[in-house]
Design an enzyme around this catalytic site. Structure first.
Site, PDB file in Angstrom:
ATOM      1  N   ARG A 187       7.921  -9.969 -10.309  1.00 10.09           N
ATOM      2  CA  ARG A 187       7.603 -11.297 -11.045  1.00 10.09           C
ATOM      3  C   ARG A 187       6.973 -12.028  -9.526  1.00 10.09           C
ATOM      4  NH1 ARG A 187      12.556 -10.341 -13.926  1.00 10.09           N
ATOM      5  NH2 ARG A 187      13.718 -10.621 -12.165  1.00 10.09           N
ATOM      6  N   THR A 191      15.216  -8.740  -2.197  1.00  4.97           N
ATOM      7  CA  THR A 191      15.763  -8.306  -0.862  1.00  4.97           C
ATOM      8  C   THR A 191      15.760  -6.764  -0.652  1.00  4.97           C
ATOM      9  OG1 THR A 191      17.236 -10.104  -0.685  1.00  4.97           O
ATOM     10  CG2 THR A 191      17.489  -8.343   0.762  1.00  4.97           C
ATOM     11  N   GLU A 234      24.327 -12.883  -4.573  1.00  5.13           N
ATOM     12  CA  GLU A 234      23.411 -12.530  -5.672  1.00  5.13           C
ATOM     13  C   GLU A 234      22.448 -13.833  -5.974  1.00  5.13           C
ATOM     14  OE1 GLU A 234      23.688  -9.354  -7.416  1.00  5.13           O
ATOM     15  OE2 GLU A 234      24.487  -9.231  -5.620  1.00  5.13           O
ATOM     16  N   ASP A 289      30.810  -9.519  -9.257  1.00  7.04           N
ATOM     17  CA  ASP A 289      30.260  -8.568  -8.602  1.00  7.04           C
ATOM     18  C   ASP A 289      31.224  -7.537  -8.153  1.00  7.04           C
ATOM     19  OD1 ASP A 289      27.602  -7.673  -7.027  1.00  7.04           O
ATOM     20  OD2 ASP A 289      29.181  -7.698  -5.383  1.00  7.04           O
ATOM     21  N   GLY A 294      22.897  -6.811   2.212  1.00  3.61           N
ATOM     22  CA  GLY A 294      21.558  -7.125   2.944  1.00  3.61           C
ATOM     23  C   GLY A 294      20.588  -5.993   2.805  1.00  3.61           C
ATOM     24  N   LYS A 352      31.515  -3.393  -9.251  1.00  2.00           N
ATOM     25  CA  LYS A 352      31.731  -2.435  -8.350  1.00  2.00           C
ATOM     26  C   LYS A 352      33.034  -1.564  -8.536  1.00  2.00           C
ATOM     27  CE  LYS A 352      28.919  -4.670  -5.089  1.00  2.00           C
ATOM     28  NZ  LYS A 352      28.682  -5.701  -3.765  1.00  2.00           N
ATOM     29  N   VAL A 358      27.334   0.026  -5.057  1.00  2.00           N
ATOM     30  CA  VAL A 358      28.583  -0.145  -4.484  1.00  2.00           C
ATOM     31  C   VAL A 358      28.730  -0.099  -3.058  1.00  2.00           C
ATOM     32  CG1 VAL A 358      31.012   0.486  -4.461  1.00  2.00           C
ATOM     33  CG2 VAL A 358      29.855   0.724  -6.353  1.00  2.00           C
TER      34      VAL A 358
END
Ligand code: HSE
Length: 432
Positions: free
Chosen positions: A47, A15, A192, A203, A305, A207, A134
């Site tokens: 990949r 993304t 994720e 996550d 995003g 952060k 973050v």
């Protein structure tokens, strides 16, 4: 006269990688004008080649391994967006030792190896920048190191996982289940690859570790950072909390009182509806920070995003392009903190929901156990109508030490009149 070109090697085309490819091109002239240099991607490794080709990456730019990025003497900056920890660490170390600057969004990597990697960057005289790690598009790391550099940070309260905030607010607004909303969050590119990182709080913890490092110069290891996610939050608790004047949010909480102890934890938290963080909905993130000079400051924006996260990656690239001499200032400072509080040692208020038999004297029994543990009640609600067996009893408690509270809950659960395991959530009233 044309600007010098700075060649970039891009590792990872998920993304955020896709966003960097797109926006670095659309913003190229603007960045050239503002930095005096032309930032250009010269090689990409991924990949999923087909995704890169679909976005117009020329076949000639695609290389099979990140090793070809770090061995290319024309490349000055590596952008690491592969995710994961071990291979990313190897890439970042090799890149820095090959004399390249590195920009990464990889919070898991930083939480585990940030201290080591920043040490190598310092030795090599290269930059390792990670604004995108973050709070997506919110420039909180630059704020901590620049705009707030004159402050001792007394507390940070952060909603810093877009996926969890999106799930909690959508469950509340659309009365949908946790599992159902999680599917949306993944489709929208917020979650994720391993969604457990989001919903189990890791996550957010990664952060929080980065924020604490920049605010206090101490890297708190994952094992010392109490982390609780949102899987167990039920709609009825969100509804009861609102009835009591609170919103349920997954918060990263970091407090330091200048007494050498650091409180750092991640847990679902009830926050008063009147507090500005309560109105942070959907994928939005916000960080409420208290500094000894500035007082309260709030940072708000999209926390996940493609576009918001890319905005932060481009900011780091621009910083390198400008050749400004900033490094992670806090990592040079003498750490202030000597001790990280265990979760049992923290003091908090609590929301407690019990399922009890509907008969006289039950509240008194519960209150007695709380009283014996020195825990005061601030309010109680008991809905008159209920669907399941047993009656819900919701109790808001005053400040208590977590260990005492947990002991009291265990005793309460043993009472014959209590019919199900207790549900409890910490409450934050932002008094410190
Ligand atoms: N999965 C993360 C989130 C992405 O939902 O906040 C941004 O770090």
């Amino acid at each position: 006269m044309s600007e010098p070109v700075i060649n970039i090697g891009l590792a990872g085309f998920g993304t955020v990688g896709r966003g960097v490819w797109k926006f670095l091109r659309s913003q190229e002239d603007l960045l050239a004008c503002r930095t005096g240099a032309r930032l250009k991607i010269s090689k990409v490794t991924t990949r999923t080649r087909s995704k890169a080709l679909d976005q117009g990456v020329p076949e000639s730019m695609l290389v099979p391994s990140w090793k070809e990025l770090v061995s290319d003497s024309q490349i000055e900056i590596i952008v690491e967006l592969m995710g994961g920890v071990q291979e990313a660490r190897e890439l970042v170390m090799t890149a820095l030792r090959s004399g390249k600057h590195v920009v990464t969004a990889n919070k898991a990597l930083l939480a585990a190896h940030g201290e080591e990697l920043l040490g190598i960057a310092r030795e090599q005289g290269k930059k390792l920048l990670f604004e995108a790690s973050v709070a997506g598009g919110i420039p909180i790391l630059k704020a901590l190191q620049e705009g707030l550099v004159a402050n001792h940070v007394k507390s940070i309260h952060g909603i810093i996982n877009g996926t969890c905030n999106y799930i909690l607010t959508t469950m509340r607004d659309q009365k949908r289940t946790y599992e159902d909303v999680l599917v949306d969050a993944k489709r929208l590119g917020y979650a994720e690859a391993d969604e457990a990182l989001d919903v189990d709080g890791y996550d957010t913890a990664h952060k929080a570790a980065v924020l604490a490092a920049l605010a206090y110069g101490v890297w708190v290891p994952e094992a010392k950072l109490f982390t609780q996610g949102i899987r167990s939050i039920q709609q009825q608790d969100i509804a009861f909390a609102r009835q009591l004047g609170y919103e349920v949010k997954l918060l990263a909480i970091i407090k330091n009182d200048l007494e050498e102890t650091l409180e750092i934890r991640v847990n679902p938290t009830l926050i008063p509806l009147t507090h500005v963080l309560a109105s942070v909905d959907g994928v939005f993130n916000a960080i409420s920070l208290r500094g000894d000079v500035v007082g309260d400051a709030l940072f708000y924006g999209r926390g996940a995003g493609e576009a918001p996260t890319t905005s932060s990656v481009l900011a780091d690239l621009a910083e390198i392009a400008k050749g400004r001499g900033r490094q992670e200032a806090a990592s040079f400072c003498k750490p202030l903190v000597k001790k990280v509080l265990q979760i049992e040692e923290i003091i908090s208020r609590y929301y407690l929901r019990l399922t009890i038999e509907d008969k006289p004297g039950v509240l008194a029994q519960v209150a007695t156990v709380l009283g014996v543990h020195g825990i005061g009640i601030s309010s109680v609600i008991q809905p008159e109508t209920h669907e399941e067996n047993g009656v819900p009893l919701i109790i808001m408690l005053h400040d208590a030490q977590e260990q005492k509270f947990v002991e009291a809950v265990k005793e309460i659960e043993k009472l014959k009149v209590v019919q199900a395991p207790a549900v409890w959530i910490r409450v934050e009233d932002f008094s410190s």
